[in-house]
Structure formats: structure tokens, C-alpha cells
Design an enzyme around this catalytic site. Structure first.
Site, PDB file in Angstrom:
ATOM      1  N   GLY A  12     -27.821 -28.098 -12.936  1.00 11.63           N
ATOM      2  CA  GLY A  12     -28.413 -27.157 -13.884  1.00 11.63           C
ATOM      3  C   GLY A  12     -28.777 -25.799 -13.322  1.00 11.63           C
ATOM      4  O   GLY A  12     -29.628 -25.108 -13.881  1.00 11.63           O
ATOM      5  N   HIS A 110     -16.347 -21.234 -15.212  1.00 13.46           N
ATOM      6  CA  HIS A 110     -15.492 -21.973 -14.276  1.00 13.46           C
ATOM      7  C   HIS A 110     -15.638 -21.311 -12.903  1.00 13.46           C
ATOM      8  O   HIS A 110     -15.551 -20.072 -12.802  1.00 13.46           O
ATOM      9  CB  HIS A 110     -14.034 -21.964 -14.744  1.00 13.46           C
ATOM     10  CG  HIS A 110     -13.140 -22.755 -13.856  1.00 13.46           C
ATOM     11  ND1 HIS A 110     -13.156 -24.144 -13.844  1.00 13.46           N
ATOM     12  CD2 HIS A 110     -12.244 -22.376 -12.917  1.00 13.46           C
ATOM     13  CE1 HIS A 110     -12.298 -24.569 -12.923  1.00 13.46           C
ATOM     14  NE2 HIS A 110     -11.726 -23.525 -12.360  1.00 13.46           N
TER      15      HIS A 110
HETATM   16  C1  GRF Z   1     -20.985 -26.213  -9.957  1.00 14.33           C
HETATM   17  O1  GRF Z   1     -19.881 -26.678  -9.201  1.00 14.33           O
HETATM   18  C2  GRF Z   1     -20.620 -24.951 -10.611  1.00 14.33           C
HETATM   19  O2  GRF Z   1     -19.731 -24.222  -9.782  1.00 14.33           O
HETATM   20  C3  GRF Z   1     -19.922 -25.393 -11.865  1.00 14.33           C
HETATM   21  O3  GRF Z   1     -20.518 -26.650 -12.219  1.00 14.33           O
HETATM   22  C4  GRF Z   1     -21.190 -27.176 -11.081  1.00 14.33           C
HETATM   23  C5  GRF Z   1     -22.645 -27.458 -11.337  1.00 14.33           C
HETATM   24  O4  GRF Z   1     -23.248 -26.323 -11.841  1.00 14.33           O
HETATM   25  N1  GRF Z   1     -20.099 -24.435 -12.927  1.00 14.33           N
HETATM   26  P1  GRF Z   1     -24.797 -26.394 -12.292  1.00 14.33           P
HETATM   27  O5  GRF Z   1     -25.615 -26.232 -11.041  1.00 14.33           O
HETATM   28  O6  GRF Z   1     -25.017 -27.765 -12.931  1.00 14.33           O
HETATM   29  O7  GRF Z   1     -24.978 -25.248 -13.237  1.00 14.33           O
END
Ligand code: GRF
Length: 200
Positions: A12, A110
Site C-alpha cells: 500500500g 505499472h
Molecule cells: C510494487 O511492486 C509496485 O511497484 C507496484 O505494486 C507493488 C506494490 O505496490 N505498483 P504498493 O506498495 O502495494 O503500492
């Protein structure tokens, strides 16, 4: 007021960036009407709670079939009635019926410069492993509209990040998140909230 629902699966950190920038006013006139995780253990739900955003878990484990899970997700979204759905570290495939209903009202972050290192199998750390294996000197992140094909929708914003000598996948992921993801995702939401980017 722009009402957004944020779909999450993991840590998150992108959700945190959005919530902080709503609180600071960098993202104007926006309310997170719900954070929906497909995973009970997602720390993103803790972050939602810490910021007073309603958190929900719609998990496949609670449904008899994939279709029932899709209906559960679709019903929750109907209940929240967001203007915009934000996929922030969301690892589930969004059902086609939701994509149709929210045409050009779902955005995704992404962690690469699409079309590079995108599509089936390219998520989380795997994206950065592939970038390092290929030896690219620049990578980054992309915000795009979501359509029926994974990582394929209209590109909205991208930000480059330098790959440094000796980078591990973890170090590169951290830099891409800090320097790109946490910058362009809130910036796009702010643009939509200001009416500078039309959705729908
Ligand atoms: C990370 O690998 C990020 O690069 C991608 O999703 C994963 C988790 O992101 N967008 P988050 O910390 O849960 O936002």
C-alpha cells in the site's frame, strides 16, 4: 468532489502517497470512498485505517467461484459508486464487466515504461529483475487507463528512473517507487480532480 476507490493487494505504499497528497491538498477535492483489498493480510488495509479511509476485503477465499468473487467485487464497487477506480499495487485481473462499466474510469500504475516489461508475468519485483537482466539504463513507471488487455490501455503519464551500477531488484524497485510511482500516480489523480484530464 472526485470520489475514488483504490484497489490494493499488498504493502500500500502507492495508497499512502495518494492519501498523504489528499491530506496536504496536492490532490484537490478528492475523497477515497473505499480501499478494497483481495488479500486480508495486505498492509494497505492498515494504512487505510490509519488515514480514516473505509477499508474492505473482497477475497476469492470467501467465494465459491471466480464468478461469485467477481460479482462480490462488482457489487462493492456499485455500493461505493466511485467516479474513478485506482489500481495501486493491485494484483488481481479486473473483471471485464467492471472494465466495461467503468470504461476510461480505471487507472493503473505499472512499475516500468510500458510497453517495456509489461503484460502477463510482469508484476512486482519480477519487473525489475527483467529490467536488470536486459541491462536497460533507464526504467521508470507508467500510469495508464485499464482496458480488457493487461497493461495495454491508453498511456497517461510516465516518469524515467536511472538504473544504477550494482542495483539489486529490491534497490531498483525502491527507487522506481520513490522517484516515479509515488509521484505520477498522485499527479494524474490531481489532474483528473482539477478537470484537466477528462475521464469516462
Ligand atoms: C510494487 O511492486 C509496485 O511497484 C507496484 O505494486 C507493488 C506494490 O505496490 N505498483 P504498493 O506498495 O502495494 O503500492
Amino acid at each position: 468532489m472526485l470520489k475514488i476507490a483504490v484497489l490494493v493487494s499488498g504493502g500500500g505504499t502507492n495508497l499512502e502517497a495518494i492519501l498523504k497528497k489528499i491530506e496536504s491538498g496536492e490532490i484537490p477535492d478528492t475523497e477515497v470512498v473505499g480501499v478494497i483489498s483481495n488479500n486480508y493480510g495486505a498492509y494497505a488495509l492498515e494504512r487505510a485505517k490509519n488515514h480514516g479511509a473505509p477499508g474492505f476485503c473482497i477475497s476469492p477465499v470467501d467465494y465459491e467461484s471466480r464468478d461469485d468473487f467477481h460479482k462480490g467485487l462488482s457489487d462493492k464497487l456499485d455500493e461505493l459508486a466511485p467516479d474513478l477506480i485506482v489500481l495501486a499495487g493491485c494484483l488481481i485481473k479486473i473483471p471485464d464487466e467492471v472494465i466495461k462499466k467503468y470504461k476510461r474510469r480505471i487507472i493503473n500504475i505499472h512499475p516500468a515504461l510500458i510497453p517495456a516489461f509489461s503484460g502477463p508475468g510482469f508484476y512486482g519485483l519480477k519487473v525489475h529483475e527483467a529490467a536488470l537482466d536486459r541491462g536497460v539504463k533507464l526504467t521508470g513507471a507508467t500510469v495508464h487507463f485499464v482496458d480488457e488487455i493487461l497493461d495495454n490501455g491508453e498511456i497517461i503519464a510516465q516518469k524515467c528512473v536511472e538504473v544504477k551500477k550494482g542495483d539489486t531488484p529490491e534497490a531498483l524497485q525502491k527507487r522506481v517507487m520513490e522517484e516515479a510511482e509515488w509521484v505520477i500516480l498522485p499527479a494524474v489523480i490531481a489532474e483528473i480532480a482539477r478537470g484537466d484530464l477528462k475521464i469516462g
